[in-house]
Design a protein around this motif. Structure first.
Motif, PDB file in Angstrom:
ATOM      1  N   SER A  46       0.832  -1.207   0.000  1.00 15.80           N
ATOM      2  CA  SER A  46       0.000   0.000   0.000  1.00 15.80           C
ATOM      3  C   SER A  46       0.867   1.258   0.000  1.00 15.80           C
ATOM      4  O   SER A  46       0.498   2.261  -0.603  1.00 15.80           O
ATOM      5  N   ALA A  47       2.031   1.188   0.646  1.00 16.40           N
ATOM      6  CA  ALA A  47       2.964   2.323   0.586  1.00 16.40           C
ATOM      7  C   ALA A  47       3.429   2.542  -0.856  1.00 16.40           C
ATOM      8  O   ALA A  47       3.541   3.674  -1.332  1.00 16.40           O
ATOM      9  N   TRP A  48       3.662   1.428  -1.554  1.00 10.45           N
ATOM     10  CA  TRP A  48       4.084   1.519  -2.956  1.00 10.45           C
ATOM     11  C   TRP A  48       3.011   2.183  -3.799  1.00 10.45           C
ATOM     12  O   TRP A  48       3.285   3.044  -4.629  1.00 10.45           O
ATOM     13  N   LYS A  49       1.773   1.766  -3.579  1.00  5.98           N
ATOM     14  CA  LYS A  49       0.650   2.294  -4.355  1.00  5.98           C
ATOM     15  C   LYS A  49       0.598   3.814  -4.231  1.00  5.98           C
ATOM     16  O   LYS A  49       0.488   4.538  -5.208  1.00  5.98           O
ATOM     17  N   GLN A  50       0.714   4.279  -3.002  1.00  9.55           N
ATOM     18  CA  GLN A  50       0.623   5.710  -2.739  1.00  9.55           C
ATOM     19  C   GLN A  50       1.829   6.473  -3.278  1.00  9.55           C
ATOM     20  O   GLN A  50       1.681   7.459  -4.014  1.00  9.55           O
ATOM     21  N   LEU A  51       3.029   5.995  -2.948  1.00 12.69           N
ATOM     22  CA  LEU A  51       4.230   6.753  -3.288  1.00 12.69           C
ATOM     23  C   LEU A  51       4.598   6.653  -4.769  1.00 12.69           C
ATOM     24  O   LEU A  51       5.124   7.605  -5.338  1.00 12.69           O
ATOM     25  N   SER A  52       4.317   5.532  -5.393  1.00 16.75           N
ATOM     26  CA  SER A  52       4.634   5.423  -6.818  1.00 16.75           C
ATOM     27  C   SER A  52       3.728   6.349  -7.624  1.00 16.75           C
ATOM     28  O   SER A  52       4.151   6.939  -8.613  1.00 16.75           O
ATOM     29  N   ALA A  53       2.484   6.493  -7.175  1.00 18.03           N
ATOM     30  CA  ALA A  53       1.581   7.431  -7.842  1.00 18.03           C
ATOM     31  C   ALA A  53       2.104   8.859  -7.707  1.00 18.03           C
ATOM     32  O   ALA A  53       2.119   9.625  -8.673  1.00 18.03           O
ATOM     33  N   GLU A  54       2.577   9.204  -6.498  1.00 14.88           N
ATOM     34  CA  GLU A  54       3.148  10.538  -6.275  1.00 14.88           C
ATOM     35  C   GLU A  54       4.387  10.759  -7.124  1.00 14.88           C
ATOM     36  O   GLU A  54       4.669  11.867  -7.561  1.00 14.88           O
TER      37      GLU A  54
END
Ligand SMILES: [Zn+2]
Length: 121
Positions: A46-54
């Motif tokens: 979930s951290a990946w989902k958020q930060l990769s989008a950013e």
């Protein structure tokens, strides 16, 4: 959250690879996570989902491969998986070992989609 900073580090590493390849689109990143890394794969996802989008690569998939802890005996060079974190060589009993896998998050492979130099024509 521990996973957020790990993913930030990971994205920085991946970002360097991407720019070294002329800014190709990022498709897939695979990491190995060992038991000593203290990582919860679901939280990391979930951290990946958020930060990769950013970071502008929200389409990229993160694959998390959980690997066992492996230690190598300094006495006889045998590789073994410590049970219950007991780092004593099962072969010769030497307590001095090096952890060779499973103590962190290792970037294993990065798949880029090379749009600039695509061979589609
Ligand atoms: Zn040994």
């Amino acid at each position: 959250m521990h996973e957020m900073s790990l993913v930030r580090t990971l994205l920085a590493q991946v970002g360097e690879i991407v720019s070294a390849n002329g800014g190709a689109a990022l498709r897939r990143v695979r990491v190995q996570v060992g038991p000593l890394a203290g990582v919860e794969p679901a939280l990391m996802a979930s951290a990946w989902k958020q930060l990769s989008a950013e970071a502008g690569c929200g389409d990229a998939t993160l694959e998390i491969e959980e690997v066992p802890l492996v230690a190598r005996c300094r006495g006889c060079d045998m590789d073994f998986q410590p049970l219950q974190f007991r780092f004593r060589c099962p072969s010769c009993g030497v307590p001095e070992t090096d952890t060779i896998s499973g103590d962190g998050v290792v970037l294993q492979c990065v798949v880029l989609d090379d749009i600039e130099q695509g061979a589609s024509t």
